[in-house]
Design an enzyme around this catalytic site. Sequence first.
Site, mmCIF file in Angstrom:
data_model
loop_
_atom_site.group_PDB
_atom_site.id
_atom_site.type_symbol
_atom_site.label_atom_id
_atom_site.label_comp_id
_atom_site.label_asym_id
_atom_site.label_seq_id
_atom_site.Cartn_x
_atom_site.Cartn_y
_atom_site.Cartn_z
ATOM 1 N N VAL A 229 -46.043 -31.690 -32.566
ATOM 2 C CA VAL A 229 -45.369 -31.830 -33.335
ATOM 3 C C VAL A 229 -44.629 -29.702 -33.348
ATOM 4 C CG1 VAL A 229 -43.308 -32.279 -34.923
ATOM 5 C CG2 VAL A 229 -44.901 -34.273 -33.440
ATOM 6 N N GLU A 230 -45.504 -29.386 -34.062
ATOM 7 C CA GLU A 230 -45.185 -28.415 -34.870
ATOM 8 C C GLU A 230 -44.882 -27.284 -33.364
ATOM 9 O OE1 GLU A 230 -45.309 -26.985 -37.659
ATOM 10 O OE2 GLU A 230 -45.861 -28.751 -39.583
ATOM 11 N N SER A 231 -46.286 -27.183 -33.077
ATOM 12 C CA SER A 231 -45.741 -25.567 -31.963
ATOM 13 C C SER A 231 -45.814 -26.273 -30.333
ATOM 14 C CB SER A 231 -47.146 -25.126 -32.189
ATOM 15 O OG SER A 231 -48.299 -25.265 -32.004
#
Length: 328
Positions: A229-231
């Site tokens: 989700v972050e990267s």
Amino acid sequence: MTMGVDGVLARIQQLRSELGIASAPSTGPAAVTGDGSFAQALAGASGAGAAPARSASGGVTGPDVVAAAKKYLGVPYVFGGTDPSRGLDCSGLVQRAYADLGVHLPRLADQQATVGQPVASLADAQPGDILAFGSPVHHVGIYLGNNKMIAAPKPGDHVKIEKVYETPTHIRRIVNGLADAAAHAIGTPRPAALQSSAALAGVPYANLFVQAGSKYGVSPKLLAAVAKVESGYNPRAVSGAGAQGLMQLMPGTARGLGVTDAFDPAQAIDGGARLLARNLREFHSLPLAIAAYNAGGGAVHRYGGIPPFAETQAYVPKVQRALAELGG
């Protein structure tokens, strides 16, 4: 200030645990009678006794955990105790039994109640599962089957087998969760069932998620879900706010976590695992731990739950969906 012999030995034990290396319990001139023999426990731990049976493929099993814990029958209860030559408390016993098999668990009872995989009820529990009691958690033991557990109950008592006296508030299965992560981290072969349970086949940096998860007692699947989700698993990602790397750590946060290069996948995942482990200990809730990863722990405390920020409100279910896709 110089460090005595006991201090040196304690530091060696700490370093071995952090590296995921099982160490034999310290020995000492003591014998305690009760449900078992303290002297026998020490003899077995030092190699004089028979090693617990392992599965043919070398993976840790629930019966292995039970056998490891039974070595300490009769050891006196000592609050805060982690050295069986002096005494163990409830979480010290659980941590020691798993450490003898190469599986590193957190030190405290409430932390141990969050690792591995949840088990729905005592009817579904298997030997080797951790039983946790209270809200907040104040006691843990290792399930033996047939409504019995092995535990270090209270001051003045000793490690013994007893009935499960009340319904556990948490039941955690480690050998199908954290155990396969620890085994992978130290190069121990894993059974096919444990390999599939990790559900990280084809996930970039899977070995790093497993290693960091084992080190900090966090599900490798959760770490992988956050990174997705972050990267999108991009180690060079930079957000508009300045968050960096695979786990999107802000520079100040990274420094506080001991991360000197957030673009290095190993450092980034280690830092993210440390942060998530801290959040889980603080909030005792997966959604709140995820929210704190995005918005900060202060915001979660301030609003008494998931902060009313559009980004955070969307972020938590995104991570939960990614975790579910990985079988978490």
